[in-house]
Design an enzyme around this catalytic site. Sequence first.
Site, PDB file in Angstrom:
ATOM      1  N   CYS A   1     -20.321  -0.186  -0.447  1.00 26.24           N
ATOM      2  CA  CYS A   1     -20.558  -1.065  -1.592  1.00 26.24           C
ATOM      3  C   CYS A   1     -21.890  -0.791  -2.291  1.00 26.24           C
ATOM      4  O   CYS A   1     -21.914  -0.444  -3.466  1.00 26.24           O
ATOM      5  CB  CYS A   1     -20.489  -2.527  -1.160  1.00 26.24           C
TER       6      CYS A   1
ATOM      7  N   ARG B   1     -18.999   5.031   6.126  1.00 27.84           N
ATOM      8  CA  ARG B   1     -19.177   5.570   4.778  1.00 27.84           C
ATOM      9  C   ARG B   1     -20.617   5.343   4.310  1.00 27.84           C
ATOM     10  O   ARG B   1     -21.126   4.232   4.374  1.00 27.84           O
ATOM     11  CB  ARG B   1     -18.180   4.927   3.807  1.00 27.84           C
TER      12      ARG B   1
ATOM     13  N   ASP C   1       0.861  -1.186   0.000  1.00 35.47           N
ATOM     14  CA  ASP C   1       0.000   0.000   0.000  1.00 35.47           C
ATOM     15  C   ASP C   1       0.896   1.234   0.000  1.00 35.47           C
ATOM     16  O   ASP C   1       1.975   1.217   0.598  1.00 35.47           O
ATOM     17  CB  ASP C   1      -0.913   0.010   1.235  1.00 35.47           C
TER      18      ASP C   1
ATOM     19  N   ASN D   1     -24.826  -7.152  -6.086  1.00 36.95           N
ATOM     20  CA  ASN D   1     -25.056  -6.085  -5.112  1.00 36.95           C
ATOM     21  C   ASN D   1     -26.292  -5.264  -5.449  1.00 36.95           C
ATOM     22  O   ASN D   1     -27.044  -4.850  -4.559  1.00 36.95           O
ATOM     23  CB  ASN D   1     -23.828  -5.177  -5.025  1.00 36.95           C
TER      24      ASN D   1
ATOM     25  N   LYS E   1     -22.509   2.816  -3.932  1.00 40.19           N
ATOM     26  CA  LYS E   1     -21.527   3.042  -5.004  1.00 40.19           C
ATOM     27  C   LYS E   1     -21.741   2.091  -6.172  1.00 40.19           C
ATOM     28  O   LYS E   1     -21.750   2.509  -7.338  1.00 40.19           O
ATOM     29  CB  LYS E   1     -20.121   2.859  -4.432  1.00 40.19           C
TER      30      LYS E   1
ATOM     31  N   PHE F   1     -32.074  -9.880   3.584  1.00 43.02           N
ATOM     32  CA  PHE F   1     -32.188  -8.562   2.964  1.00 43.02           C
ATOM     33  C   PHE F   1     -33.637  -8.091   2.807  1.00 43.02           C
ATOM     34  O   PHE F   1     -33.909  -7.165   2.060  1.00 43.02           O
ATOM     35  CB  PHE F   1     -31.457  -8.508   1.611  1.00 43.02           C
TER      36      PHE F   1
END
Length: 447
Positions: free
Chosen positions: A278, A345, A30, A226, A281, A267
């Site tokens: 996730c 986030r 990184d 997703n 976005k 869900f």
Amino acid sequence: MEICIVGTGYVGLVTGACLAEIGHRVVCVDDDLEKIATLKQGRMPIFEPGLDNLVTRNRREGRLSFTTDLKEGIEAATVIFICVGTPPLEDGDADLSAVEQVARQIGELSSAYKLVVEKSTVPVQTGMWIEKTLKVYGGGKDDRFDVASNPEFLREGSAVEDFLHPDRIVVGVGHPRAERLLRDLYEPIVSGDFTCPTHGVCREAGPIPFVVTDIKSAELIKHASNSFLAMKISFINSVADLCELVGADVERVAEGMGLDRRIGRAFLNAGLGFGGFCFPKDLQAFVKIAEKCGYDFGLLREVDRINELRIVQAIKKLKDHLWILKEKVIGVWGLAFKPDTDDVRYSPALALIHRLLAEGVAVKAYDPKAMERVRQQLPSLLYCQDPYEVASGADALVVATEWKEFGDLDLPRVRTLMRRPLMLDGRNLFDPLKMKAMGFEYLGMGR
């Protein structure tokens, strides 16, 4: 096998630690000097259950290491995973600049054959661009690199479990050599022939489906998965709104739906909507991908719109009962976008808090793991030591994240601490009848 992981975010760090756990030698790279220094000191930059133990054990046993030197990372590696971030641009498209930069550097620094695997969530056709980039910056030789897509399906809060015991492993390849390498790499997980830190030897679980496709199909599988899950959440939230209008209970509706094997219960949880890095976005990126290809994915636009309205609905519920929000004290239980993570986030809790602050509300908050991350963004909040302190003197409480500890609280004590015992249960954590019996003014979502 010698592995290089480029990027040590949620995906990269979990992938590196878990591949080391099943016996591979892994170097994680990184360019964030502070993050690598933190990992070398044995500290974790994120909270993810079980991950710290895996990192500590595999570092100690010499299978996992960290560096800022990409050349050092790729030199001995046969397989290189690209796990860098692909944040959204203003138009909803994915920012692939980090992916391009890593591909270019791999091309320039590699002196022997490498299998380059895109693990980051990327738009369809990204693999094609990685192939071109490797060829251009790798001297124009076609035989030095293979490219594959290996999408991740990790849920924050259970990422280690999801990696070691997945529903399926998907690989998109363009060459049999790449398929062979990836089959060998994942063989211990596919066969269950490894000692899991949680469950021990896992052979009895049976083989894990190993799905081999072309690269473009693999890239689409991630976004499609997703987006479908996000669609289920927005669907049940729409049903919840209808339940409130007709006097039904969305929990019973979801239970009845979920028993159908074609649908499933997962869900179908009504609430404040989905968040995290996730779903929002990836949903927007999938819409943008379709748009570029000439298809208007209107269904997913509506999924996104419904999700945006969840916070509006929550504010309306509070106004309907408190009348004026200005100068009221409202406590918020939970700041992370979901339990068992410190990730904030796109958190619905933060979206709600921003709206409350704009209304002139004094907000008190508590979260078991995420408060330090939020403190950097919202220093004006009153951060409390525990949920009881949040309740003390509050005109209302909002359950924004369904942490298990909230369900285990002494609720009669909570009620006596509040100035007004009004609770907006944004995650349907509690039983409405029991809450009303204890003297709460209880507001659920679709109940």
